[in-house]
Design a protein around this motif. Structure first.
Motif, short mmCIF file in Angstrom:
data_model
loop_
_atom_site.label_atom_id
_atom_site.label_comp_id
_atom_site.label_asym_id
_atom_site.label_seq_id
_atom_site.Cartn_x
_atom_site.Cartn_y
_atom_site.Cartn_z
N PHE A 17 0.82 -1.20 0.00
CA PHE A 17 0.00 0.00 0.00
C PHE A 17 0.86 1.26 0.00
CE2 PHE A 17 -3.02 3.20 1.41
CZ PHE A 17 -4.09 2.91 0.56
N ASP A 18 1.99 1.24 0.73
CA ASP A 18 2.90 2.38 0.70
C ASP A 18 3.47 2.59 -0.71
OD1 ASP A 18 2.58 3.20 3.29
OD2 ASP A 18 4.65 2.85 3.90
N VAL A 19 3.78 1.50 -1.39
CA VAL A 19 4.25 1.60 -2.78
C VAL A 19 3.16 2.21 -3.65
CG1 VAL A 19 4.93 0.26 -4.82
CG2 VAL A 19 5.99 -0.21 -2.62
N LYS A 20 1.92 1.76 -3.46
CA LYS A 20 0.81 2.31 -4.24
C LYS A 20 0.63 3.80 -3.97
CE LYS A 20 -4.02 2.01 -5.27
NZ LYS A 20 -5.26 1.33 -5.26
N VAL A 21 0.69 4.21 -2.72
CA VAL A 21 0.53 5.62 -2.36
C VAL A 21 1.66 6.44 -2.99
CG1 VAL A 21 0.63 7.26 -0.43
CG2 VAL A 21 -0.83 5.25 -0.27
N THR A 22 2.88 5.94 -2.91
CA THR A 22 4.03 6.62 -3.52
C THR A 22 3.82 6.77 -5.02
OG1 THR A 22 5.52 5.79 -1.81
CG2 THR A 22 6.54 6.51 -3.88
N MET A 23 3.36 5.70 -5.66
CA MET A 23 3.11 5.72 -7.10
C MET A 23 2.03 6.75 -7.46
SD MET A 23 2.04 2.55 -9.67
CE MET A 23 0.91 1.87 -8.49
N GLU A 24 0.96 6.80 -6.69
CA GLU A 24 -0.13 7.72 -6.99
C GLU A 24 0.28 9.18 -6.76
OE1 GLU A 24 -2.83 6.88 -8.64
OE2 GLU A 24 -2.13 4.81 -8.61
N VAL A 25 1.08 9.43 -5.73
CA VAL A 25 1.60 10.79 -5.50
C VAL A 25 2.48 11.19 -6.68
CG1 VAL A 25 3.21 12.17 -4.09
CG2 VAL A 25 1.41 10.81 -2.99
N TYR A 26 3.35 10.28 -7.11
CA TYR A 26 4.24 10.56 -8.25
C TYR A 26 3.43 10.85 -9.52
CZ TYR A 26 7.58 9.92 -12.00
OH TYR A 26 8.33 10.09 -13.14
N LYS A 27 2.47 10.00 -9.80
CA LYS A 27 1.65 10.19 -11.01
C LYS A 27 0.90 11.52 -10.98
CE LYS A 27 0.67 5.36 -12.22
NZ LYS A 27 -0.42 4.36 -12.30
N PHE A 28 0.34 11.86 -9.83
CA PHE A 28 -0.36 13.13 -9.69
C PHE A 28 0.60 14.28 -9.97
CE2 PHE A 28 -1.89 16.91 -7.66
CZ PHE A 28 -3.27 16.88 -7.83
N GLY A 29 1.77 14.25 -9.34
CA GLY A 29 2.75 15.31 -9.53
C GLY A 29 3.23 15.41 -10.97
N ALA A 30 3.46 14.27 -11.60
CA ALA A 30 3.92 14.27 -13.00
C ALA A 30 2.85 14.83 -13.93
CB ALA A 30 4.30 12.85 -13.42
N GLU A 31 1.59 14.50 -13.65
CA GLU A 31 0.49 14.96 -14.51
C GLU A 31 0.13 16.43 -14.29
OE1 GLU A 31 -4.27 14.06 -15.11
OE2 GLU A 31 -2.97 12.40 -14.49
N HIS A 32 0.14 16.88 -13.04
CA HIS A 32 -0.34 18.22 -12.71
C HIS A 32 0.77 19.26 -12.48
CE1 HIS A 32 -3.80 15.62 -11.67
NE2 HIS A 32 -4.50 16.63 -12.17
#
Length: 188
Positions: free
Chosen positions: A152-167
């Motif tokens: 779950f920590d990996v998933k949260v890290t991935m989602e934060v990264y994706k959000f930052g990369a997109e926005h």
């Protein structure tokens, strides 16, 4: 297609048990988890499989983690002749944000406001407790608890990264509990 590997690990021992944060190589790894965009799958490793984990990280086009250069690689370095930090291409979200803000943020401070309520499911101290219970009982359910938490920590890290990369920014909760925005330049 670029292979991004998101990464986190949990330790067997705490900093206090090994003589301080400068002794990360003595902490041992209970579970390490990656998510690879190459095969769109999570991979779970135990300490016995540390060499395979390191190889996956070295083969990635980019390794994304949260304080993984300063902490997780220090733990893994005990299992490798390679200088892991210098033989991998990395984006350490914690380091990037710390350089911009001048102070360190917890992953949860970023995740809960950037991802609108999605945050960590437990704490690292829980993983240490589960490892101690596993060592006493050899109950595989305790290892599964650590693996789920780390995934779950990996998933949260991935989602934060994706959000930052997109926005081009992420949000974080400051010490007063207010939401602030910080610009980032992350690429998918």
């Amino acid at each position: 297609m670029r292979n991004i590997v998101y990464f986190d690990l949990e330790t067997r021992l705490s900093a206090a048990q090994v003589g301080g944060w400068h002794e990360t190589a003595k902490m041992g790894m209970s579970v390490g988890v990656t998510y690879s965009t190459k095969d769109n799958a999570y991979h779970i490793y135990t300490q016995d499989q540390a060499e395979a984990l390191i190889q996956e990280l070295r083969e990635a086009d980019l390794v994304v983690g949260y304080n993984h250069i300063g902490f997780d690689y220090g733990v893994l370095q005990a299992f490798s002749l390679w200088d892991i930090a210098h033989s991998t291409v990395n984006l350490d979200i914690c380091t990037d944000l710390t350089e911009k803000l001048g102070h360190r943020l917890k992953l949860d401070s970023v995740a809960k406001v950037t991802l609108e309520g999605n945050s960590k499911t437990a704490e690292g101290t829980d993983a240490l407790k589960w490892w101690a219970e596993y060592e006493q009982t050899k109950d595989p359910e305790k290892l599964l608890l650590i693996a789920r938490y780390c995934c779950f920590d990996v998933k949260v890290t991935m989602e934060v990264y994706k959000f930052g990369a997109e926005h081009g920014y992420v949000l974080y909760e400051n010490k007063q509990g207010e939401t602030e925005k910080i610009e980032v330049n992350w690429e998918m």
